[in-house]
Design an enzyme around this catalytic site. Structure first.
Site, PDB file in Angstrom:
ATOM      1  N   ARG A 148       0.779  -1.167  -0.073  1.00 52.19           N
ATOM      2  CA  ARG A 148       0.021  -0.167   0.069  1.00 52.19           C
ATOM      3  C   ARG A 148       0.720   1.051   0.187  1.00 52.19           C
ATOM      4  NH1 ARG A 148      -3.015   0.753   4.626  1.00 52.19           N
ATOM      5  NH2 ARG A 148      -4.004   2.496   3.717  1.00 52.19           N
ATOM      6  N   HIS A 191       0.376   4.333  -2.458  1.00 51.97           N
ATOM      7  CA  HIS A 191      -0.184   5.592  -1.922  1.00 51.97           C
ATOM      8  C   HIS A 191       0.909   6.607  -2.173  1.00 51.97           C
ATOM      9  CE1 HIS A 191      -3.180   4.647   1.227  1.00 51.97           C
ATOM     10  NE2 HIS A 191      -3.236   3.912   0.249  1.00 51.97           N
ATOM     11  N   ASN A 197      -3.029   7.832   5.339  1.00 46.71           N
ATOM     12  CA  ASN A 197      -1.957   7.417   5.437  1.00 46.71           C
ATOM     13  C   ASN A 197      -1.405   6.964   6.803  1.00 46.71           C
ATOM     14  OD1 ASN A 197      -1.402   7.613   2.654  1.00 46.71           O
ATOM     15  ND2 ASN A 197      -0.497   9.434   2.722  1.00 46.71           N
ATOM     16  N   HIS A 209      -5.697  -5.793  -2.176  1.00 49.79           N
ATOM     17  CA  HIS A 209      -6.051  -6.030  -0.754  1.00 49.79           C
ATOM     18  C   HIS A 209      -6.161  -7.672  -0.541  1.00 49.79           C
ATOM     19  CE1 HIS A 209      -8.826  -2.123  -1.279  1.00 49.79           C
ATOM     20  NE2 HIS A 209      -7.401  -2.115  -0.861  1.00 49.79           N
TER      21      HIS A 209
END
Length: 357
Positions: A94, A98, A125, A223
């Site tokens: 992630r 991000h 975040n 995910h």
């Protein structure tokens, strides 16, 4: 080409032009237009090379000569991390996502702010973990080849290696990124897709980054790794319509799954975490797609993949077919890794990933 040589070449060409201009008109004409054209083209080529917007871009094996052990070092750090803390796999994956979606893949997610106003301080975040793993890899690489490898490249390599370490695919990572020196908290809110996004919002956000509908369907399967806090999806369990009814759950979520989640997640719970891919949260596989087809995707952004013909078809196919998904994931990760990169003389190579030089 080293900067000193560029300036020497420019100076030499300047002297040629000065000499040419000082000749009598008939002699200058006698030298012919070919010499002038040759010199002019040389000047253009040098300026082209020196222009940072046309600098050497990303490529596989960028550090082959300048830091040949970089990928081995990162791979070893990733393997050691996964052997001791496999739950960090999802967080590190992630983190790369991000980073790339905010200001491009420039390592800006790694920067600290003395006033807590950098990207990592933004609410989306706050659940990211594993910064110390990037710092560890950077420290080991700096011992081997100081001032050569960017933090943004380390983040891209780590993302690949933790996926591979959790039984997922591997792919060739393009390197050559340089690190940005700007990190602004509001950029995260404006660029990151949220867990409550519908399919239209997701498609728009991905297309803004140069990614396709297929990339959306592929990368959503990240995910399959990691965990989430209850507050990220509790609106699907309680008071979904906003009418103040606690039993009012999202009708697109499997009722049996709702019941299980409510056991773990009470209203206003801000601390409990649950597995995004129950029973398989530390293994990279295609179980994510199986969950989505059963209406057990944890977030609205998961469930909404069934609301578009293309994403639905991809989800349903890869719920039963893993191999092509693995190949697609590597392709989409490479595409994502090209978003807004800094190369050539843009940005910098940070000595420490959490602060600019």
């Amino acid at each position: 080409m080293p900067t000193s040589r560029i300036y020497w070449r420019l100076h030499s060409l300047q002297q040629h032009f000065k000499s040419e201009a000082s000749l009598p008109l008939n002699l200058a004409m006698a030298t012919g237009s070919k010499l002038f054209l040759s010199l002019f083209l040389q000047l253009l080529s040098i300026l082209f090379l020196f222009n940072p917007t046309n600098a050497q871009g990303l490529k596989i094996g960028f550090y082959e000569k300048s830091c040949p052990k970089v990928e081995l070092i990162v791979k070893n750090v990733a393997a050691d991390t996964m052997s001791k803390a496999p739950s960090l796999a999802g967080a590190l994956l992630r983190m790369f996502f991000h980073d790339c979606f905010v200001r491009g893949c420039d390592g800006s997610i790694l920067l600290d702010s003395p006033t807590n106003q950098s990207e990592k301080d933004a609410f989306p975040n706050l659940s990211l973990r594993g910064y110390q793993i990037i710092d560890r890899a950077k420290a080991e690489i700096e011992k081997e080849c100081p001032g050569v490898v960017s933090c943004s490249d380390i983040l891209a390599l780590i993302a690949r290696d933790i996926v591979a370490a959790r039984n997922g695919p591997s792919w060739e990572v393009e390197t050559g990124r340089r690190d940005g020196n700007v990190s602004i908290i509001t950029d995260a809110f404006q660029n990151l897709p949220g867990p409550g996004f519908n399919i239209s919002q997701l498609i728009t956000r991905f297309q803004q980054k140069g990614l396709s509908v297929k990339d959306l369907a592929v990368l959503s399967a990240g995910h399959t790794l990691g965990v989430s806090h209850c507050f990220s999806f509790s609106n699907r369990l309680y008071n979904f319509t906003g009418k103040g009814i606690n039993n009012d759950a999202d009708p697109t979520l499997d009722p049996n799954y709702v019941a299980k989640l409510k056991v773990k997640c009470k209203p206003a719970d801000t601390t409990t975490i649950v597995e995004m891919d129950p029973g398989s949260f530390s293994t990279f596989d295609n179980d994510y797609y199986k969950l989505v087809t059963k209406r057990r995707g944890l977030f609205q952004s998961d469930a909404t993949l069934l609301d578009n013909a293309e994403t639905k078809a991809y989800v349903e196919l890869h719920a039963i077919q893993k191999e092509s998904f693995f190949q697609d994931f590597g392709v989409s990760m490479v595409k994502m890794g090209r978003i807004g990169v800094l190369t050539g003389i843009q940005g910098e190579i940070r000595k420490v990933c959490s602060k600019v030089n």
